[in-house]
Write a protein that holds these residues in place. Structure first.
Motif: not given
Lengths: 179, 179
Positions: A15-39
DNA sequence: GCGCATTAGATATGACTTATATCGAAATTC
DNA sequence: GAATTTCGATATAAGTCATATCTAATGCGC
């Protein structure tokens, strides 16, 4: 073969990843990245008694001595009330001064104190380390490209979000807005 | 009547931007970008009664029928309690079903209903439009590069900050992820 | 079968972030 | 000089998330 104990996820292979579809959107990755950055940045700044936002405020004040709170809010793309508490904190710790602006006694001219500059230097170093840490998977070229792409995206967003004219008629005023 | 308007700060000519220093950090831009993304995508999804997070949950469920709540939480990199209310909402609206997993009666097997698939199709279209809107300043090549860079950053962050992914394979340790 | 530790999901709570609305004081305009 | 606007402050609230704890159900060992 050993039966899989609990979850034979094996997502790395099957399984590539359950969020594979979402990962094709920069918006989703930006949100995920923001979480990494903030913490990570908050952890990096915690020893200095700063957070991402108070560090940002301090940085702008250091770089733009004498600016007013409204300008600071504009620079950071937040509403005015959001910076009051932050400045209260920075001021109470002797890091920034709020002096009444001579030409406008309603306003404060913000400046970093010596201690403020001092702490800022350390914080900047900590944030620089943080930046290196989170982007260590990227070449410097890729990191610069990332910065350029995000800059474009942010500017596009600022232009788009449009004037939220609360007045009504009359001339147009430019304003930025957010969230 | 004087044309220019209000404050002759003159910073537009002298100072490129009060946050110029900050803009050299991808972390800062990621935060700013996240704000742009969130407000735009939430506006785009509001007519469908979804938010960024509930859309993400729906997307994962559609793509991974039968998954459990804990898996969903992992996929979205949030703690388990955070998805309960979202699923309550999606379920009450008949978009997803929570059926007890046959092999583990504590767990729910999540699936999107027909209505869920239907709404998801529309939401995916809205989000695709949103993505095009926020990245319209970028070429498709640059957008792909942005996605790749962010993916690397996120993966780096996951590995670093804490093995929240229990999807890896074997054991996993607990850490915090903060935020 | 009976405990014991573990896991899935739910609940309660709180921290943090950020926006809107409104107020008093000062500034600007007429 | 009164009306309007602007600056900063206060109050309030919404939204995003995490931690701790509770309940059931599972799994394991005896």
């Amino acid at each position: 073969m050993t039966a899989p104990g609990r979850k034979p996820v094996a997502r790395a292979t099957l399984d590539p990843a359950p969020d594979a579809t979402l990962r094709r959107f920069s918006g989703y990755l930006i949100k995920r990245a923001e979480s990494v950055v903030r913490s990570d940045v908050n952890a990096a700044l915690a020893p200095l008694g700063l957070r991402m936002f108070s560090f940002s405020a301090l940085a702008v004040i250091v770089d733009t001595p004498g600016l007013r709170q409204a300008h600071l809010a504009d620079a950071l793309a937040v509403e005015r009330p959001n910076i009051v508490a932050v400045l209260d904190d920075l001021q109470s710790r002797g890091l920034v001064s709020r002096e009444r602006a001579p030409d406008d006694k309603r306003a404060y001219a913000l400046e970093a104190t010596t201690a403020g500059h001092e702490l800022y230097r350390m914080a900047l170093a900590a944030v620089t380390e943080h930046e290196e840490r989170i982007t260590k998977g990227l070449s410097e070229k890729d990191r610069q490209a990332l910065i350029r792409a995000l800059s474009v995206l942010v500017e596009t967003g600022l232009a788009e979000t449009g004037p939220r004219a609360r007045g009504e008629e009359d001339e147009d005023e430019d304003e930025d807005e957010d969230d």
